[in-house]
Enzyme design. Structure first.
Site, short mmCIF file in Angstrom:
data_model
loop_
_atom_site.label_atom_id
_atom_site.label_comp_id
_atom_site.label_asym_id
_atom_site.label_seq_id
_atom_site.Cartn_x
_atom_site.Cartn_y
_atom_site.Cartn_z
N ARG A 33 -1.60 -5.59 7.64
CA ARG A 33 -1.51 -5.23 9.06
C ARG A 33 -1.38 -6.44 9.95
O ARG A 33 -0.53 -6.47 10.84
CB ARG A 33 -2.70 -4.36 9.48
CG ARG A 33 -2.65 -2.96 8.89
CD ARG A 33 -3.89 -2.19 9.18
NE ARG A 33 -5.03 -2.87 8.56
CZ ARG A 33 -6.29 -2.67 8.87
NH1 ARG A 33 -6.61 -1.82 9.83
NH2 ARG A 33 -7.25 -3.31 8.25
N ASN A 51 -3.61 1.34 8.70
CA ASN A 51 -3.87 1.81 7.34
C ASN A 51 -3.96 3.33 7.37
O ASN A 51 -4.35 3.91 8.38
CB ASN A 51 -5.20 1.25 6.81
CG ASN A 51 -5.08 -0.18 6.34
OD1 ASN A 51 -4.00 -0.69 6.12
ND2 ASN A 51 -6.21 -0.83 6.20
#
Length: 107
Positions: A33, A51
């Site tokens: 990320r 996520n």
């Protein structure tokens, strides 16, 4: 010398491509990320990354078409050094990408 990236918006040309991407493989716990946020900002893209509870990473990328293609087809297919991407699905999206590029909570 300052190497900060400057993304200048052109009000007469709104972003012309928005996609939603789901990335599978070893993509959680490997800074995917944060890596995505850095790369998307480097390419002046808007959107978000998060996520998913199933172990995948989901993102929306919006911006200039060649920059979106670069992010999806070249960068996300490889990911950061510790990642191992085994699958990537990308499809057109009409999601609002918001302002800038950000990391969202797990969904």
């Amino acid at each position: 010398m300052n190497s900060a990236i400057s993304c200048t918006a052109n009000p007469s040309m709104p972003p012309s491509k928005t996609v939603r991407v789901v990335i599978k493989g070893r993509v959680q716990g490997v800074f995917f990320r944060d890596w995505t946020v850095h790369n998307a900002r480097e390419l002046c893209l808007k959107g978000w990354v998060r996520n998913r509870r199933d172990g995948s990473v989901e993102a929306v990328f919006s911006g200039e078409p060649t920059a979106v293609d670069e992010m999806v087809d070249k960068r996300c297919r490889v990911g950061p050094p510790a990642a191992m991407v085994t699958g990537l699905n990308s499809f057109p999206s009409d999601d609002d990408p918001g302002q800038g590029f950000q990391r969202k909570p797990t969904a």
